[in-house]
Write a protein that holds these residues in place. Structure first.
Motif, short mmCIF file in Angstrom:
data_model
loop_
_atom_site.label_atom_id
_atom_site.label_comp_id
_atom_site.label_asym_id
_atom_site.label_seq_id
_atom_site.Cartn_x
_atom_site.Cartn_y
_atom_site.Cartn_z
N HIS A 2 31.72 41.41 44.18
CA HIS A 2 31.51 42.85 44.24
C HIS A 2 30.28 43.15 43.39
O HIS A 2 30.34 43.08 42.17
N ILE A 3 29.17 43.48 44.03
CA ILE A 3 27.94 43.74 43.29
C ILE A 3 28.00 45.17 42.76
O ILE A 3 28.19 46.10 43.52
N PRO A 4 27.89 45.34 41.42
CA PRO A 4 28.01 46.70 40.87
C PRO A 4 26.74 47.52 41.04
O PRO A 4 25.70 47.01 41.47
N SER A 55 41.92 41.88 44.48
CA SER A 55 40.82 41.60 43.54
C SER A 55 41.31 41.63 42.10
O SER A 55 40.56 41.31 41.18
N HIS A 58 43.11 37.17 39.39
CA HIS A 58 41.98 36.34 38.96
C HIS A 58 42.41 34.89 38.84
O HIS A 58 43.51 34.60 38.38
N THR A 64 33.75 30.33 34.50
CA THR A 64 33.86 31.73 34.86
C THR A 64 35.24 31.96 35.47
O THR A 64 36.12 31.12 35.33
N HIS A 99 34.94 48.71 40.37
CA HIS A 99 34.78 47.33 40.82
C HIS A 99 33.90 47.38 42.06
O HIS A 99 34.32 47.83 43.11
N ASN A 108 28.10 45.51 49.78
CA ASN A 108 29.35 44.78 49.60
C ASN A 108 30.16 44.72 50.89
O ASN A 108 30.76 43.70 51.22
N TYR B 43 33.88 40.85 30.80
CA TYR B 43 34.35 41.17 32.15
C TYR B 43 35.66 41.93 32.04
O TYR B 43 36.29 41.95 30.98
N MET B 49 31.05 38.04 28.23
CA MET B 49 29.90 37.70 29.09
C MET B 49 28.92 36.86 28.30
O MET B 49 27.85 37.32 27.93
N ARG B 94 23.41 41.91 32.26
CA ARG B 94 23.53 41.32 33.59
C ARG B 94 23.77 39.82 33.47
O ARG B 94 23.12 39.14 32.68
N HIS B 98 26.55 40.15 37.99
CA HIS B 98 27.53 41.09 37.49
C HIS B 98 26.90 41.81 36.31
O HIS B 98 26.05 41.26 35.63
#
Lengths: 226, 146
Positions: A2-4, A55, A58, A64, A99, A108, B43, B49, B94, B98
């Motif tokens: 999901h690109i903010p 979503s 997780h 990550t 989100h 998106n 996050y 981050m 960034r 994200h």
């Protein structure tokens, strides 16, 4: 995935809205061509709810963490309803939880919705195994679920890598984008297995839910060529 | 032989001379208290981050970055804003596509805002409302079909 807001330049956001608009128009036209377009709405609505909450789930993939998307499942089960479902789900995720974002909603939706439509066609390949073959449904379900994530992750990667702002350390940002994209490989397996389980379960319990798409497909194709 | 001794003596003299010269430079350390801004970026899962790239924009110049840097492994980044430029400083964080932006008022009241302003309970309630809306839609259309 999901690109903010604030990450992409305005031109890319506008382009995203254009492609998402075109895909939504195409999907709605295909839905409108059905005998009873309302028939699929309950199913689509429930799966939109599933997409909306997925979503939050997780999965930690060091260094990550990634989350479920379910775009492959939506494509496999919903067919052309998948694109409006993804669009509505993303809208609520952006408005409620920040989100994703409203400016990047189009990008998106394109990144997740268009692979969902491709997964629908991938899932229909199960006809080659016979439409009540559990093995065929499982295999095609797995492929659809995995391809949904894989294609979305690749599309997001391409968009992000090509729009890194000039003032950032491009090499570091690129490396972190590649790492994040690689982290989606285990997720592909998870979603593939999940989609296969759901597809086999539906085949056993209520095959109409997934067979409907199979039976209608040839009729629609004939109508399209006329 | 004599030549050699001379060379050693010259070498010793030179090296002492150089080192005393180096010690002769005193160090003057002054201090000044400043107001720093610490950004902590995580996050929404709570994971910091680490290694995220930070860009700081001074008020009135949103086009050119005033400072760029990288978050430490706890997702923290500290900078000292130029107090001669009061107003809202924008800090953009960034990492791998994200990120977000936070607005830091400098000069007047130092208070930060940003991120999700809702408590977990509110978030659950909001999610429940959306889900109920979707389930309700499903029930409505399922009933019409019958």
């Amino acid at each position: 995935m999901h690109i903010p807001d604030g990450i992409l330049p305005a031109s890319v956001c506008l382009g995203g809205y254009a492609t998402a608009g075109a895909a939504a128009w195409y999907s709605l036209r295909k839905i409108g061509q059905k005998e009873n377009p309302r028939e699929g709405i309950p199913k689509a609505s429930l799966l939109t709810a599933a997409f909306f909450v997925a979503s939050w789930i997780h999965i930690p993939v060091p260094p990550t963490s990634v989350h479920l998307v379910l775009s492959g499942l939506l494509g496999a089960v919903l067919g052309y309803y998948a694109f409006p479902a993804v669009l509505i789900g993303l809208f609520f995720q952006a408005v409620m939880f920040q989100h994703g974002g409203l400016t990047t909603l189009g990008v998106n939706a394109t990144v997740m919705g268009v692979p969902a439509l491709l997964c629908y066609h991938l899932f229909r390949l199960r006809r080659l195994f016979g439409s009540d073959s559990r093995l065929g449904t499982g295999i095609c379900g797995f492929l659809a679920g995995a391809a949904g994530i894989g294609l979305s992750a690749l599309a997001a990667m391409v968009i992000l890598v090509t729009t890194i702002p000039a003032h950032l350390d491009a090499a570091a940002e690129r490396a972190s984008i590649y790492a994040l994209t690689l982290a989606h490989v285990p997720l592909m397996v998870v979603e593939g297995v999940f989609t296969a389980l759901v597809a086999v379960f539906l085949l056993r319990v209520k095959p109409v839910l997934i067979e409907g798409e199979c039976r209608e497909a040839p009729a629609r194709r004939v109508r399209g060529t006329e | 032989m004599r030549k050699k001794q001379f060379a050693v003596a010259v070498f010793l003299l030179l090296s002492f001379g150089v080192s005393t010269a180096a010690f002769a430079h005193g160090v003057r350390i002054a201090y000044q208290t400043k107001t720093a801004v610490e950004i902590s970026a995580a996050y929404d899962t709570g994971e910091p981050m680490a290694g995220a790239q930070v860009t700081v924009y001074a008020p009135g110049n949103p086009a050119a970055p005033w400072l760029t840097g990288v978050c430490d492994k706890h997702g923290r980044f500290t900078f000292v804003p130029d107090l001669s430029q009061p107003g809202t400083w924008d800090v953009r964080v960034r990492h791998a596509g994200h990120g977000g932006i936070i607005h830091v008022p400098v000069g007047e009241a130092l208070a930060a805002a940003g991120g999700t302003p809702y408590s977990p309970l509110q978030l659950v309630l909001m999610a429940a409302c959306v889900i109920w809306g979707l389930v309700g839609t499903a029930l409505f259309f399922a009933r019409r079909k019958g």
